[in-house]
Scaffold this motif. Structure first.
Motif, short mmCIF file in Angstrom:
data_model
loop_
_atom_site.label_atom_id
_atom_site.label_comp_id
_atom_site.label_asym_id
_atom_site.label_seq_id
_atom_site.Cartn_x
_atom_site.Cartn_y
_atom_site.Cartn_z
N ASP A 91 -49.06 -17.52 -84.38
CA ASP A 91 -50.20 -17.13 -83.56
C ASP A 91 -51.30 -18.19 -83.55
N GLY A 92 -51.03 -19.31 -84.19
CA GLY A 92 -52.05 -20.35 -84.28
C GLY A 92 -52.02 -21.30 -83.10
N ASP A 93 -52.89 -22.29 -83.17
CA ASP A 93 -53.02 -23.29 -82.11
C ASP A 93 -51.88 -24.30 -82.17
N PHE A 94 -51.27 -24.59 -81.02
CA PHE A 94 -50.14 -25.52 -80.96
C PHE A 94 -50.52 -26.90 -81.47
N ASN A 95 -51.65 -27.42 -81.03
CA ASN A 95 -52.06 -28.75 -81.44
C ASN A 95 -52.34 -28.84 -82.94
N THR A 96 -52.83 -27.74 -83.51
CA THR A 96 -53.06 -27.72 -84.95
C THR A 96 -51.74 -27.82 -85.71
N VAL A 97 -50.73 -27.09 -85.24
CA VAL A 97 -49.43 -27.12 -85.91
C VAL A 97 -48.79 -28.49 -85.80
N THR A 98 -48.75 -29.06 -84.60
CA THR A 98 -48.16 -30.39 -84.45
C THR A 98 -48.96 -31.43 -85.22
N GLY A 99 -50.28 -31.21 -85.29
CA GLY A 99 -51.10 -32.13 -86.06
C GLY A 99 -50.78 -32.10 -87.53
N MET A 100 -50.53 -30.91 -88.07
CA MET A 100 -50.18 -30.80 -89.48
C MET A 100 -48.80 -31.40 -89.75
N LEU A 101 -47.86 -31.18 -88.85
CA LEU A 101 -46.53 -31.78 -89.03
C LEU A 101 -46.62 -33.30 -89.08
N SER A 102 -47.41 -33.86 -88.19
CA SER A 102 -47.57 -35.31 -88.19
C SER A 102 -48.36 -35.79 -89.40
N VAL A 104 -48.53 -34.64 -92.43
CA VAL A 104 -47.78 -34.68 -93.69
C VAL A 104 -46.57 -35.59 -93.59
N GLY A 105 -46.42 -36.29 -92.45
CA GLY A 105 -45.35 -37.27 -92.34
C GLY A 105 -44.12 -36.80 -91.60
N LEU A 106 -44.13 -35.59 -91.05
CA LEU A 106 -42.98 -35.13 -90.27
C LEU A 106 -43.31 -35.33 -88.79
N GLY A 107 -43.44 -36.59 -88.39
CA GLY A 107 -43.73 -36.91 -87.01
C GLY A 107 -42.50 -37.14 -86.17
N ASP A 108 -41.32 -36.92 -86.76
CA ASP A 108 -40.06 -37.07 -86.05
C ASP A 108 -39.90 -35.87 -85.12
N PRO A 306 -54.48 -58.13 -72.60
CA PRO A 306 -54.46 -56.84 -73.33
C PRO A 306 -53.09 -56.21 -73.25
N VAL A 307 -52.90 -55.18 -74.09
CA VAL A 307 -51.60 -54.50 -74.17
C VAL A 307 -51.80 -53.02 -73.87
N PHE A 308 -50.96 -52.52 -72.95
CA PHE A 308 -50.98 -51.09 -72.64
C PHE A 308 -49.96 -50.37 -73.51
N PHE A 309 -50.28 -49.12 -73.81
CA PHE A 309 -49.37 -48.29 -74.59
C PHE A 309 -49.44 -46.87 -74.05
N HIS A 310 -48.28 -46.28 -73.77
CA HIS A 310 -48.21 -44.90 -73.26
C HIS A 310 -47.53 -44.02 -74.30
N THR A 311 -48.05 -42.84 -74.48
CA THR A 311 -47.44 -41.91 -75.43
C THR A 311 -47.75 -40.48 -75.03
N SER A 312 -46.88 -39.58 -75.43
CA SER A 312 -47.11 -38.15 -75.22
C SER A 312 -47.33 -37.43 -76.54
N HIS A 313 -47.31 -38.17 -77.64
CA HIS A 313 -47.47 -37.56 -78.96
C HIS A 313 -48.93 -37.16 -79.15
N PRO A 314 -49.23 -35.86 -79.30
CA PRO A 314 -50.64 -35.43 -79.33
C PRO A 314 -51.45 -36.04 -80.45
N GLN A 315 -50.86 -36.23 -81.63
CA GLN A 315 -51.64 -36.78 -82.74
C GLN A 315 -51.86 -38.28 -82.59
N LEU A 316 -50.86 -38.98 -82.05
CA LEU A 316 -51.05 -40.41 -81.81
C LEU A 316 -52.10 -40.62 -80.73
#
Length: 368
Positions: A91-102, A104-108, A306-316
């Protein structure tokens, strides 16, 4: 705080039991007692560590530290028919959960979509830490901390968890039989059951410094070492140069950079950090170093761009957005799902954000 432990079991009188008593003068096998003094009351602290060999009383001490608080089990309570992303504070926030996974090092990312029981030991350990950090109890005790994983994952995982836990409130005591995590965890206090000795953070050595060395490599390195940890199935970038970061002579991260001269820039892609090194900031530092290398004119054709970088990873995305070395150039919205802020690229529909590295003029040592 004084903790008194008294364990008693049946005093067996079998033949073998009697013989053991006579041979080794062991008359008190049914009794086990221990008294521990922990001067932690009235002090401000967040992380404590009880360390010592097996059978020295760590679990017994931990179970009596906080009234009404039992041992938190990282490995129980997971549903077998749901991925871990659905099991952590449902029931928590999605971004909070993915943030915690990343954090603690589980960003895979693919691991987020698997049920707990199919994960590796290292992934299970980090998933359990992410759930604990998401629930954020006022007080918690964790037994067998880092005991079931290899020591490299244990040390980096301890550092990642400590950084995550200190961002919020709550007190946690970790029980472990491994002394090699102390410098990485940097707890506020340590009690060594082997020596019956208590000491605080001021007595600890500093966390080991990690030297990241970056080398330019062939493109064949990516499929051999990093592709299985990259969650997109994309063709190899055109005219790219490939870079790998090493710590203690071990490859830990990867990035490809390709010319984008029509936009007067370069484009970086395929950023991968191996799971055992996630959570301590290696990836963002590596990315910035390679981008600085190109900004200083060391990339293909020697252009200072300069260098562009695209990502969909919320914590990155969050990390780059809060860094002075990067500016966000927008969210790219292509394809049929434009109104949902997604793009279709490489057979994937995903939200994506674009950033440009502007640097800080630090020279980087990247070796050919």
């Amino acid at each position: 705080m004084k903790i008194e432990i008294k364990h008693h079991c049946r005093d067996f009188d079998s033949y073998r039991s009697a013989r053991v008593k006579s041979l080794f003068n062991a008359e008190n096998g049914c009794d086990w007692e221990k008294t521990v003094e922990l001067p932690i009351e009235g002090k401000k602290w967040q992380i404590g560590l009880i360390v010592g060999p097996s059978g020295s009383g760590k679990t017994s001490i931990g179970s009596r530290l906080f009234s009404g608080v039992g041992i938190y089990d990282l490995y129980s309570g997971w549903e077998k028919d749901k991925p871990i992303i659905d099991c952590i504070t449902p029931d928590g926030d999605f971004n909070t959960v993915t943030g915690m996974l990343s954090a603690v090092g589980l960003g895979d990312v693919p691991a987020w979509l698997r049920p707990f029981h199919v994960l590796s030991n290292g992934e299970k350990f980090r998933a359990g830490l992410a759930r604990l950090a998401s629930e954020r109890p006022d007080r918690a005790v964790v037994d067998e901390f880092t005991s079931v994983i290899d020591r490299q994952i244990a040390k980096v995982g301890a550092a990642a968890f400590a950084k995550t836990w200190r961002r919020g409130k709550g007190q946690i005591v970790l029980l472990s039989c491994h002394y090699d995590i102390i410098e990485w965890l940097q707890p506020d206090w340590v009690y060594d059951t082997a020596e019956a000795r208590f000491y605080d953070r001021d007595c600890l050595r500093q966390r080991p410094q990690l030297e990241l060395q970056i080398y330019k490599v062939r493109g064949t390195v990516f499929p051999r070492l990093f592709k299985q940890h990259y969650y997109l199935d994309l063709p190899m970038p055109v005219a790219a140069e490939y870079f790998v970061g090493f710590i203690n002579k071990e490859p830990v991260c990867h990035l490809a950079v390709t010319p984008l001269f029509t936009a007067k820039a370069y484009r970086s892609t395929r950023l991968v950090v191996l799971p055992e090194w996630q959570g301590i900031g290696v990836g963002t530092k590596f990315l910035a170093a390679v981008c600085e290398y190109h900004l200083q004119g060391n990339g293909r054709c020697g252009k200072k761009l300069p260098v562009f970088f695209h990502t969909s990873h919320p914590q990155l995305c969050g990390a780059l957005r809060h860094s002075k070395k990067w500016i966000q150039t927008g969210a790219l919205l292509y394809g049929e799902s434009r109104k949902h802020a997604t793009i279709s690229y490489g057979k994937h529909f995903r939200a994506i954000q674009a950033f440009k590295y502007i640097g800080d003029n630090d020279n980087q040592d990247i070796r050919e």
